[in-house]
Scaffold this motif. Sequence first.
Motif, short mmCIF file in Angstrom:
data_model
loop_
_atom_site.label_atom_id
_atom_site.label_comp_id
_atom_site.label_asym_id
_atom_site.label_seq_id
_atom_site.Cartn_x
_atom_site.Cartn_y
_atom_site.Cartn_z
N VAL A 1 60.07 39.34 29.03
CA VAL A 1 58.14 39.19 28.87
C VAL A 1 57.78 40.51 28.72
CG1 VAL A 1 56.18 38.19 29.63
CG2 VAL A 1 58.52 36.76 30.26
N GLY A 2 58.12 41.29 29.89
CA GLY A 2 57.40 42.74 29.83
C GLY A 2 57.26 42.97 28.11
N ALA A 3 58.23 43.29 27.42
CA ALA A 3 58.56 43.70 26.67
C ALA A 3 57.71 42.87 25.39
CB ALA A 3 59.96 44.16 26.05
N ALA A 4 57.22 42.17 25.74
CA ALA A 4 56.80 40.75 24.57
C ALA A 4 55.56 41.68 23.19
CB ALA A 4 56.38 40.21 24.56
N PRO A 5 54.52 42.36 24.49
CA PRO A 5 53.73 42.75 25.10
C PRO A 5 53.46 44.58 23.99
CG PRO A 5 53.04 42.51 27.21
CD PRO A 5 53.96 41.47 26.59
N MET A 6 54.53 45.00 24.64
CA MET A 6 54.93 46.10 24.27
C MET A 6 55.06 46.63 22.44
SD MET A 6 55.63 48.67 25.70
CE MET A 6 56.04 48.74 27.54
N GLN A 7 55.49 45.34 22.63
CA GLN A 7 56.14 45.45 20.85
C GLN A 7 55.25 44.82 19.75
OE1 GLN A 7 59.67 46.19 21.89
NE2 GLN A 7 60.22 43.85 21.13
N ASN A 8 54.24 43.77 20.87
CA ASN A 8 53.70 42.69 20.18
C ASN A 8 54.84 42.06 18.83
OD1 ASN A 8 51.42 40.71 19.49
ND2 ASN A 8 50.81 41.75 17.59
N ILE A 9 56.17 41.22 19.85
CA ILE A 9 56.94 40.47 18.83
C ILE A 9 56.49 39.04 18.18
CG2 ILE A 9 59.19 40.79 21.14
CD1 ILE A 9 58.04 38.29 22.19
#
Length: 336
Positions: A116-124
């Motif tokens: 979930v933390g990576a989702a906003p990071m790279q705007n999946i």
Amino acid sequence: MQIQHNQSLKTYNTFGLDAIAKGFIHIISVNDLYEVLAENIKPIKILGGGSNILLKADVDAYVLHNEIQGIEIISENQNQVLVEVGSGELWHNLVLWSLSQNLGGFENLSLIPGSVGAAPMQNIGAYGIEQDATFFSLKAIHMTSGISKVFFKHECNFGYRESIFKNDLKDQYFITHVSYLLQKQNHVLHLEYGAIKDVLHHKNIINPTIHDVSAAVIEIRKSKLPDPKEIGNSGSFFKNPVVSRAGYDHLKLSYTDLPCYPQEDGNVKIPAGWLIEKIGYKGKTMGNIGVHKNQALVLVNYGGGKGSDIYNLALEIKNNVAKTFGIDIQTEVNIW
Ligand code: EPU
């Protein structure tokens, strides 16, 4: 806090690359993170689900593995729910949870690997939707001052596989929790992506629910994208390039079947997978690594491949795309 020295990252990255980290620390709570900061452990790298990184070599740093869990409804009204999620939760588990509660918003983003933390990071994003459509805010801790900050949507500079955390604030914050607004009823479905319509039509589903859309997306993903449990990969290795309309029209004179996705600003997005397939790399294998046979945008490790070999293959593809089409494609995965 326990530091595991010389830890293999093989099971912590979906490419399955056997790189060694100098140190490895499980971050189960915000307090674990504060302990790391108090001990002044450096240098540090933050690892989530490991589904969007290429470990080019061993990692000469202390890797913080984000394992912060929890899915909690913070507030709700008749129509919407605000849910706060620990950033170490697996994204697809969050999607499954939302479906079990009949909450709409995540269905097009089913089966995306990673945390979930990576989702906003790279705007999946996938199949017509990006995570910023449901994103509300996130909590993050500054890695030098230890100060906690809430970022609202307008502060995150979301774009196509982009956010402020990949750019101006790169490596500065540890995202601990992410909040999303989901719909309890009157779900607005996004069916504009052709393949979703085709699957629903094939199944004779006339009035689809979020569950039907999720099932369709899962079916499409499984048919095109290799399962990292079977073949090591990191999803799309490159981003789809955006060129000017004039640049696109010029290329189209030579490549009449060149696909395009017109953007709101008048520019044109071109599928990098098409470009890579056109120059003959689709399905190509080079020892233990290669380009996937169903999706030229996906580089794969068949087992035992080296990160440096995948990196060199990516460079070769990038150079050949530039030589043939005059387009500079950028990597989507983070290179460590
Ligand atoms: N295409 C080819 N050959 C290929 C692959 C693609 O010609 O080998 C062309 C076809 O014209 C096809 C078009 O590219 O119609 C688009 O292909 P696809 O629908 O597979 O999508 P994509 O643009 O290659 C993007 C995302 C994916 C996401 C899909 C679906 C990026 C970098 N990738 O891929 O995201 O699942 O759309 O929405 O934007 C990821 O980010 O890791 C990822 C898998």
